[in-house]
Design an enzyme around this catalytic site. Sequence first.
Site, PDB file in Angstrom:
ATOM      1  N   SER A 683       0.734  -1.202   0.008  1.00  0.00           N
ATOM      2  CA  SER A 683       0.060  -0.121  -0.057  1.00  0.00           C
ATOM      3  C   SER A 683       0.881   1.427  -0.078  1.00  0.00           C
ATOM      4  O   SER A 683       0.105   2.424  -0.080  1.00  0.00           O
ATOM      5  CB  SER A 683      -1.029   0.114   1.103  1.00  0.00           C
ATOM      6  OG  SER A 683      -0.202   0.106   2.346  1.00  0.00           O
ATOM      7  N   LYS A 726      -6.323   3.629   8.958  1.00  0.00           N
ATOM      8  CA  LYS A 726      -5.444   4.887   8.146  1.00  0.00           C
ATOM      9  C   LYS A 726      -6.060   6.344   8.260  1.00  0.00           C
ATOM     10  O   LYS A 726      -5.424   7.047   8.562  1.00  0.00           O
ATOM     11  CB  LYS A 726      -5.123   4.254   6.738  1.00  0.00           C
ATOM     12  CG  LYS A 726      -4.244   2.906   6.508  1.00  0.00           C
ATOM     13  CD  LYS A 726      -4.044   2.537   5.311  1.00  0.00           C
ATOM     14  CE  LYS A 726      -3.119   1.377   5.330  1.00  0.00           C
ATOM     15  NZ  LYS A 726      -3.065   0.599   3.841  1.00  0.00           N
TER      16      LYS A 726
END
Length: 794
Positions: A683, A726
């Site tokens: 990611s 996140k």
Amino acid sequence: MEHTLPVVPIRDGIVFPGTEMILTFGRARSVSAIEAAQSSGKRVVLVMQKNPSINDPTPSDLHTIGTIGEIVQMMKNEGEINALVRGIEKVELLSYESVEPFFVARVIETADKVEADDEVKALFNFLSNELRRAVKLGKTMDFLTFMNIMSGITPLALSYQVAGVLDVKPDERQELLEINLVKSRLEKEINLLGREIKILELERKIASKTQEKFEKGVREQVLRERMKTIEKELGEDNENKEIKELADKIKKAGMPEEVRAKAEKELSRLAQMSQYNPEASYVRTYLDWLIELPWAVSSPNNVVIAAAEKVLNTDHYGLQKIKERIVEFLAVMKLRAHEEQQKNSGKAAPTILCFVGPPGVGKTSIGKSIARALGRKFVKMSLGGIRDEAEIRGHRRTYVGSMPGRIIQGVKQAGTKNPVFMLDEIDKVGTDFRGDPSAALLEALDPEQNYAFSDHYLEVPFDLSHVFFITTCNVLDTIPPALRDRLEVIRFAGYTEDEKFHIGRDFLVEKQRGNHAVPKGSMKITDQALRDIIRKYTREAGVRNLEREIATLFRKVAKKIAEGNGKTKKTFSIGSNNLHGYLGPYKFTSYLAEKKDEVGMVTGLAWTEAGGDILFIEVALMPGRGNLTLTGQLGDVMKESGKAAMSYVRSRWKMLGLPEKFFQKIDVHVHVPEGAVPKDGPSAGAAIGTSLVSALTKIPARRTVAMTGEITLRGRVLEIGGVKEKVIAAHRAGIKTLILPKNNKKDLEDIPKKVLSDLTFHFVEHMDEVLKIALVKSRAIEKISLRPALHLSA
């Protein structure tokens, strides 16, 4: 006086002067010597061998001091001679005249020196008394010899008689024979006899204790038998009474027919056993387990949805989606239970939840709240570090100290067959040579078979289908797929700063005040101080460290109150200005390390077991030959993302305004700080690509923009996981703009509205869009069209 006499070697015995002994002679040389002595003067010299194992000794193998023995009687028997020999005189062997067919030696008599003084008399009397004492303690000796000793003999004769009856080694006998002073021999014999008396006393003591124990056991046995007879006459047979009580308990336990038959079979075995049979206690323990298990005991199963919601909201702040999911689950459980009750199937709906999330977010405590909402008993079992399958299934009854597994123990502890059973830390179960506990959990958690859970100790099925199982873990990766498939997963993402503030103010402050016995009103923590603790002293998804910092404040205040003997009326106010004096310097500074936009510095987003976090990606260029270096303890997948990002940049050189062979004269170093922390995953690809473009084009990246997404060689930005964690981490760090893959737009539904309202989101499909948003100016890529930003408000 010298004599020349036949010599007979003796292996390990000595005939002392004035004593008699029956000896057996079998060696040819010894037989010849005895026969020669019998035909001449019936006298031989008896000498002990130095080493009894030598079968054919030479003169050097014999001692030099021996005894002249007179053959009183002799009898031959198949080549052997049995002779009664009487000791006459102690002699010293001077020389051997011949060795065949037997030894003949010249010997001289050696007289012992007898001291006629009071000390010898005292030693004589003491030795006589000690000998009597030894005989009383059980020393075995010939009766005639004992009477001879006690009838009044000289000290010399006593010394030889005692030497003949002492239980000593052959070398010690020879030493006694060689002593020429009677006084010294008496002293030596007193020491040896004293040692023998101590051994006899110890043997007598042991025998006495053994006899007492035996007599006590016999006496108790007789008394028990008499007591049984009396009880039978009175109609009070205790054994039958115990069996009858166990039979009544079995009837009242509500066991299924199969289990009841097993219990009655074991009871009949117990009735036939003696109470002294060691197996009787094992059977009693087994029956106690069967009787005490809640076969038919259950808590009321009335789920009131409104009451459950109220309990969950009272015990926990925030976690709205999770609480809503749990209430829905309870509602379904209620309807299915009602349906099963109407069908009279007897099987309850499977109820296995799995709470997944970082530490300290309330997974265990919300399990307790569920139990309180349902009105059921709560049992917790920690699976962390368990490596033995028997911990789950129990041990066979054939093992000493065997017992049921922890699940059956927990159900017994609850006292009902439908408790809320929490299996904590299910992701930390280990495996070794003792089996796989996670595999043993399959039967307990599988709705298709846990209605007949088989514990190795019980050896009968127990219905676990009514148990409401809740499991907790930090990550799902370490749970075997077969076990994970049986769990209904509910994810805990962690708390926002606002949720932490309300939890700290409304729950933790009062809890710690009570824990530290600080009087009410003695301490006040301002709202701003609490927010500063959250921002500058903790960095976590849960609230455990926040609670520890609040506890530190109360400890400091408790110390000040205690120093005034508890009479202090002062109110301690803790605000932002004096927080440093209580907690010390800030542990964490601003999450945005850079105070201005930097070239080659991009903010990325990461997921960890403790929740979300941000990470910084730095790129440095230097003269070289096109090498790419990746550092920061990166995993293989993250290194591949860096290489893919570099390939994308090289393939877009023309659009970015870079020379065609720009990479041939430079080396690129990509570093992710906090190098001691392992990092992995795809990611960070978009963030690495952006930092490379920023460094190569000298265009600064916006410090208030963070991004996440996997990158392909063609520049596509792909979907990633952990969006909620996140986004919350970015909000906590002060980020204003987030770049996410377009396919992750659906994941914003789970994010708190307060967080959404403070952030601007851009959903992208390609790296060209990322560069347009993340870089301060775009130069060669201004021609790329950009979709409008999405700003979500509450």
